[in-house]
Design an enzyme around this catalytic site. Structure first.
Site, PDB file in Angstrom:
ATOM      1  N   GLY A 184       5.503   3.115  -0.091  1.00 42.17           N
ATOM      2  CA  GLY A 184       6.154   3.927  -1.136  1.00 42.17           C
ATOM      3  C   GLY A 184       5.313   3.900  -2.398  1.00 42.17           C
ATOM      4  CB  SER A 229      -0.902  -0.002   1.228  1.00 47.01           C
ATOM      5  OG  SER A 229      -0.093   0.202   2.369  1.00 47.01           O
ATOM      6  CE  LYS A 230      -1.851   6.319  -3.231  1.00 47.75           C
ATOM      7  NZ  LYS A 230      -3.304   6.451  -3.176  1.00 47.75           N
ATOM      8  NE  ARG A 231       0.606   0.243   5.853  1.00 50.09           N
ATOM      9  CZ  ARG A 231       1.310  -0.838   6.135  1.00 50.09           C
ATOM     10  NH1 ARG A 231       2.538  -0.703   6.593  1.00 50.09           N
ATOM     11  NH2 ARG A 231       0.816  -2.031   5.973  1.00 50.09           N
TER      12      ARG A 231
END
Ligand code: GLU
Length: 503
Positions: free
Chosen positions: A258, A254-256
């Site tokens: 990167g 997921s976005k966390r």
């Protein structure tokens, strides 16, 4: 191998930029279709009107096209099973709903959001699985009329019967779910829009999909979908649920973690060939332990079983490594084409470099580029206006050895250093880089280094590094002889003067 009956689909909901995990699902479907000479269909699942946007859909089509994943039926291509947007297929869903109503397989539910939330909270408080307990299941017609009269708009719920739901997953083997754990689920909302599980069954059946290949996060949906297939008297397709793409901590990427979107990697200068290769390779290897293969080779050797049941960890380092290999495999002229947007992005006009010189620059830096965007960092070496000296290089140039080396270099540049022009006699006159408008010819790098070594008595790093630092402004980079040949006498002199001023 040919199996004309194979029809697979990628069915994204355009509610964000195309995620690499979804791109991998698209790729598996495409590879499966190409391997079996089947049909690959793109269907846009746009029923969630609050989150779907036209821009995301365009992004999706664009990124798939960029990756080289082409569809045989779908938006822009058409096909005999269209339309290919779910919002244009509402009649088909309502036809199926009418059949389910007539057969008593569904019932209207009038519960409000608040009532459902209260039920859910009470189940959670008792540590029970949150699900709909069937409050509206047995309402009489009179009760239904009464609730309607109160202004309540019903949703349609599927009547889930108790009992096992089993299927054979092509990747995961035998799967079993229990009806009692599912709870009567919504298939059509109060605004007439079908829920995912319902629309997907109606579409996969109507489009004669033979294999549903998707992420394992859809496994429990499959149980609900099989119930709908049964209720409608449709035979289900073959299911294959592949493992998800994970971050380094083994949670869903997921976005966390990167960058996660195809677009983000594209903007960073990952080549589509490399990303496609990487997405197909992740978590496994190709036949014979190979790691590098073209789309054609991958599709020829593709099997769903090989994709593996275990989660595939997204390793950006490995992607960059693979990308570097692809970059190195290009002819400089073709690579220059691919680099053009990145050259512009870095603030350069590609036309400010003569074409043959640009290709020379590309050939010189090619081995040092993990991504196309890294070209920006190298162009400054070849452009006097943008030339910069970094601190490490400047501090090296302040040393005594550097002064000697640079003084010798300046002298050789000024005199040409070749018989008849310069004052240093050499036995075999070296080839001279053709003279140009700027005057004195410059000897090739190897001869020049040799002479500076003879004159200063220095060798190795003490000899090479001051030259690299002075001419490129940094301590590391591509081969010096090629850079040297590309700079030309004017730039060389300017840089040596500038470096000498530091010493
Ligand atoms: N629209 C669904 C998704 O994007 C499709 C899942 C499926 O392949 O059935 O997750």
């Amino acid at each position: 191998m040919s199996a004309p009956g194979i029809r697979v689909r990628f069915a994204p909901s355009p509610t964000g930029e195309l995620h690499v995990g979804n791109a991998r699902t698209a790729l598996f479907n495409w590879l499966y279709a190409r391997h079996h000479a089947g049909t690959f269909i793109l269907r846009i699942e746009d029923t969630d009107q609050t989150r779907t946007t036209k821009a995301f859909e365009e992004n999706l089509l664009d990124e798939l096209g960029w990756l080289g994943i082409n569809w045989d039926e779908g938006p822009g291509v058409g096909g005999a099973y269209g339309p290919y947007h779910q919002t244009n297929r509402l009649e088909i869903y309502h036809g199926c709903l009418d059949r389910l109503i007539a057969d008593g397989k569904v019932y209207p539910c009038y519960c409000t959001e608040e009532e459902l939330e209260a039920e859910r909270a009470s189940l959670v408080a008792r540590r029970l699985m949150p699900r709909y307990l069937g409050k509206c299941r047995e309402l009489s017609e009179a009760q239904q009329k009464q609730l309607c009269a109160e202004g309540r708009l019903p949703v349609w719920r599927f009547r889930v019967e108790e009992g096992p739901i089993v299927f054979e997953d092509l990747i995961r083997g035998p799967m079993a779910f229990q009806g009692e754990a599912i709870g009567d689920f919504i298939i059509v909302r109060s605004n007439g829009i079908p829920a995912y599980n319902f629309a997907v069954v109606a579409d996969d059946h109507a489009m004669e999909i033979s294999h549903v290949i998707r992420g394992e996060d859809h496994l429990s949906n499959t149980a609900a979908q099989i119930l709908i297939y049964r209720a409608l008297g449709f035979s289900p397709p073959v299911f294959a649920h592949h493992a998800l793409v994970l971050g380094k901590d083994h949670t869903k990427l997921s976005k966390r973690h990167g960058a996660t979107s195809v677009g983000a990697f594209r903007r960073r200068g990952i080549l589509p060939e490399a990303l496609l290769n990487y997405l197909a390779l992740m978590g496994s290897s190709f036949e014979g332990g190979r790691e590098i293969a073209s789309a054609k080779e991958i599709s020829e050797g593709f099997s769903l079983e090989r994709t593996g049941k275990g989660g595939a960890v997204f390793d950006e380092e490995k992607l960059l490594w693979l990308n570097g290999i692809y970059i190195r495999s290009f002819e400089p002229a073709a690579l220059a084409e691919r680099l053009t947007p990145f050259i512009r992005e870095a603030g350069y006009d590609e036309h400010s470099f003569r074409r043959d010189r640009l290709e020379g620059i590309v050939a010189t830096v090619q081995d040092s580029l993990p991504t196309l965007a890294d070209i920006g960092g190298y162009l400054g070496i070849f452009s006097d206006d943008r030339f910069r000296m970094d601190e490490e290089a400047a501090s090296l140039l302040r040393g005594d050895d550097a002064k000697q080396v640079l003084a010798a270099l300046r002298w050789l540049l000024d005199t040409g250093g070749v018989p008849g022009i310069g004052a240093v006699p050499v036995k075999d006159a070296p080839a001279v880089i053709p003279s140009n408008a700027e005057g004195t010819p410059v000897p090739p790098f190897a001869d020049l280094i040799k002479k500076i070594g003879e004159q200063t008595g220095l060798k190795g790093k003490k000899l090479y590094l001051p030259i690299r630092a002075a001419l490129t402004g940094r301590m590391h980079g591509p081969e010096m002889d090629r850079i040297f040949a590309l700079l030309g006498p004017g730039s060389l002199r300017k840089r040596v003067e500038k470096a000498l001023a530091l010493t």
